[in-house]
Design a protein around this motif. Structure first.
Motif, PDB file in Angstrom:
ATOM      1  N   TYR A  21      -7.306  -3.908  -4.259  1.00 11.68           N
ATOM      2  CA  TYR A  21      -7.911  -2.816  -5.027  1.00 11.68           C
ATOM      3  C   TYR A  21      -6.884  -2.216  -5.987  1.00 11.68           C
ATOM      4  O   TYR A  21      -7.153  -2.051  -7.189  1.00 11.68           O
ATOM      5  CB  TYR A  21      -8.433  -1.748  -4.077  1.00 11.68           C
ATOM      6  N   GLY A  22      -5.715  -1.893  -5.483  1.00 11.36           N
ATOM      7  CA  GLY A  22      -4.668  -1.318  -6.322  1.00 11.36           C
ATOM      8  C   GLY A  22      -4.256  -2.253  -7.448  1.00 11.36           C
ATOM      9  O   GLY A  22      -4.025  -1.815  -8.582  1.00 11.36           O
ATOM     10  N   SER A  28      -5.572  -5.964   3.386  1.00 12.45           N
ATOM     11  CA  SER A  28      -5.127  -5.386   2.124  1.00 12.45           C
ATOM     12  C   SER A  28      -5.204  -3.862   2.147  1.00 12.45           C
ATOM     13  O   SER A  28      -4.243  -3.170   1.789  1.00 12.45           O
ATOM     14  CB  SER A  28      -5.991  -5.938   0.976  1.00 12.45           C
ATOM     15  N   THR A  29      -6.329  -3.319   2.596  1.00 10.29           N
ATOM     16  CA  THR A  29      -6.471  -1.857   2.627  1.00 10.29           C
ATOM     17  C   THR A  29      -5.600  -1.240   3.732  1.00 10.29           C
ATOM     18  O   THR A  29      -5.173  -0.091   3.603  1.00 10.29           O
ATOM     19  CB  THR A  29      -7.936  -1.430   2.820  1.00 10.29           C
ATOM     20  N   LEU A  57       0.466  -3.722  -2.954  1.00  9.87           N
ATOM     21  CA  LEU A  57       0.012  -3.346  -1.613  1.00  9.87           C
ATOM     22  C   LEU A  57      -1.409  -3.806  -1.322  1.00  9.87           C
ATOM     23  O   LEU A  57      -1.720  -4.213  -0.205  1.00  9.87           O
ATOM     24  CB  LEU A  57       0.096  -1.824  -1.442  1.00  9.87           C
ATOM     25  N   SER A  58      -2.294  -3.692  -2.307  1.00 12.27           N
ATOM     26  CA  SER A  58      -3.703  -3.968  -2.029  1.00 12.27           C
ATOM     27  C   SER A  58      -4.373  -4.651  -3.209  1.00 12.27           C
ATOM     28  O   SER A  58      -3.951  -4.485  -4.362  1.00 12.27           O
ATOM     29  CB  SER A  58      -4.450  -2.667  -1.703  1.00 12.27           C
ATOM     30  N   ARG A  93      -2.561  -2.166   4.403  1.00 14.98           N
ATOM     31  CA  ARG A  93      -1.261  -1.969   3.744  1.00 14.98           C
ATOM     32  C   ARG A  93      -1.287  -0.717   2.877  1.00 14.98           C
ATOM     33  O   ARG A  93      -0.329   0.062   2.846  1.00 14.98           O
ATOM     34  CB  ARG A  93      -0.894  -3.193   2.902  1.00 14.98           C
ATOM     35  N   TYR A  94      -2.384  -0.530   2.171  1.00 21.70           N
ATOM     36  CA  TYR A  94      -2.533   0.645   1.310  1.00 21.70           C
ATOM     37  C   TYR A  94      -2.543   1.930   2.138  1.00 21.70           C
ATOM     38  O   TYR A  94      -1.823   2.897   1.830  1.00 21.70           O
ATOM     39  CB  TYR A  94      -3.831   0.509   0.506  1.00 21.70           C
ATOM     40  N   GLU A 152       1.058   1.095  -6.915  1.00 20.95           N
ATOM     41  CA  GLU A 152       1.625   0.095  -5.998  1.00 20.95           C
ATOM     42  C   GLU A 152       0.702  -1.122  -5.947  1.00 20.95           C
ATOM     43  O   GLU A 152       0.042  -1.393  -4.940  1.00 20.95           O
ATOM     44  CB  GLU A 152       1.784   0.690  -4.596  1.00 20.95           C
ATOM     45  N   ALA A 158      -3.597   4.281  -6.278  1.00 18.22           N
ATOM     46  CA  ALA A 158      -3.312   2.936  -5.773  1.00 18.22           C
ATOM     47  C   ALA A 158      -2.732   2.031  -6.851  1.00 18.22           C
ATOM     48  O   ALA A 158      -2.024   1.060  -6.539  1.00 18.22           O
ATOM     49  CB  ALA A 158      -4.586   2.314  -5.200  1.00 18.22           C
ATOM     50  N   HIS A 195       0.892   3.130   3.558  1.00 16.03           N
ATOM     51  CA  HIS A 195       1.974   3.476   2.637  1.00 16.03           C
ATOM     52  C   HIS A 195       2.382   4.935   2.862  1.00 16.03           C
ATOM     53  O   HIS A 195       1.520   5.811   2.996  1.00 16.03           O
ATOM     54  CB  HIS A 195       1.514   3.281   1.192  1.00 16.03           C
ATOM     55  N   TRP A 247       1.467   8.806  -0.829  1.00 16.04           N
ATOM     56  CA  TRP A 247       0.405   8.805  -1.844  1.00 16.04           C
ATOM     57  C   TRP A 247       0.243  10.217  -2.406  1.00 16.04           C
ATOM     58  O   TRP A 247      -0.836  10.774  -2.422  1.00 16.04           O
ATOM     59  CB  TRP A 247      -0.916   8.309  -1.253  1.00 16.04           C
TER      60      TRP A 247
END
Length: 317
Positions: free
Chosen positions: A128-129, A271-272, A125-126, A274-275, A122, A119, A278, A281
């Motif tokens: 977390y990332g 947010s997650t 995207l999130s 979007r992750y 990117e 993550a 993706h 990955w």
């Protein structure tokens, strides 16, 4: 796995995240190799051979100093995977990591292994990332007294995991959800293989490197590959169900509102979403981990058999 050298077996490893899903596998692999473990914990833990539990947390510098005392390697596995706000992610994953690395430097730890995530590739995207990318930047942008290795795992599964269990429960109803669409691709790795790789990296190889790791399957998988690899009855009469971003994002947005109202984090947020949606990955070949003493032992089929067997044994499926 090849037998480790006596030099590796004599090591002392400081470890965060020992009480989590991957952490449980890692503690077992480290101790079976003969490595002594100093493990950070918030709560009292049962006694284990070759494990010294250090009471504390990432926001307690005294406990971080204690954790790193006498360690030859620090493995930083702990991290927040769900939170109410973006700031919460950064407070733990970035600020907490900064204190930990500073404690390791003060204690004279020679090598640090930081377990990041794909993550981090990117960060927009999130949340977390973004926080994982921020933690990587702490290591890569600053001159530390120790050497370091950053490891980016993809989707991790195996006995003890409760997140991927939710997907497998859907197979009871004849569906396997595909976030973003059925053509999205992702790499995977069994938790035991990830743990064994981290043990191997305690030899301080791959210094100042950002490596990506998976089960060795080039190009990763699509959701249909997972469906086809399901063992026995689990893979029969199951269809993939595309869940496009507008649907997943809507659910995530509602969860965001609820999380703030209840002050309780949800795993699925905007947010997650979007992750998860993706399209790629998968591990990038130039960054793939190369180590003479490690290779993955689980392919997707044998890994899923092992995981589903554990779910059934524990009455989770």
């Amino acid at each position: 796995m090849p037998a480790k050298s006596n030099q590796t077996a004599a090591l002392t490893v400081a470890l965060t995240g020992a009480t989590g899903f991957v952490g449980g596998h890692l503690v077992d692999c480290l101790t079976k190799t003969g490595i002594n473990v100093r493990a950070l914990t918030r709560r009292p833990q049962p006694e284990m051979e070759k494990v010294t539990w250090v009471s504390g947390s990432l926001d307690n510098m005294e406990s971080l100093a204690d954790l790193n005392e006498g360690a030859d390697v620090l493995i930083h596995l702990a991290g927040l995977t769900k939170a109410v706000t973006r700031d919460d992610f950064f407070d733990v994953n970035v600020t907490g990591s900064k204190g930990l690395f500073e404690a390791a430097q003060a204690a004279g730890v020679p090598h640090v292994i930081h377990v990041s995530s794909l993550a981090a590739r990117e960060p927009r995207l999130s949340h977390y990332g973004a926080s994982k990318a921020g933690t990587e930047l702490l290591l890569t942008a600053r001159k530390w007294a120790f050497s370091w290795t950053i490891v980016r795992p993809p989707a991790v599964y195996g006995p003890g995991d409760k997140e991927i269990l939710k997907l497998f429960k859907a197979t009871k109803y004849g569906i396997l959800p595909a976030p973003g669409g059925t053509k999205n691709r992702f790499s995977m790795i069994h938790a035991r293989d990830l743990a064994e790789a981290l043990v191997s990296l305690c030899d301080a190889s791959n210094k100042q490197a950002v490596v990506e790791i998976d089960d060795g399957h080039p190009g990763g998988y699509a959701i249909k590959d997972v469906m086809n690899a399901l063992p026995g009855d689990a893979g029969r009469k199951v269809s993939t169900l595309p869940v496009p971003f507008p649907v997943l994002g809507l659910i995530g947005g509602v969860n965001d509102v609820l999380a703030r109202a209840l002050k309780r984090p949800f795993m699925l947020t905007l947010s997650t979403a979007r992750y998860l949606c993706h399209p790629d990955w998968t591990v990038k070949e130039p960054r793939r981990l190369k180590h003479a003493k490690w290779s993955p032992q689980f392919d997707l089929k044998s890994g899923l058999e092992d995981t589903l067997g554990w779910y059934r044994k524990n009455d989770l499926l």
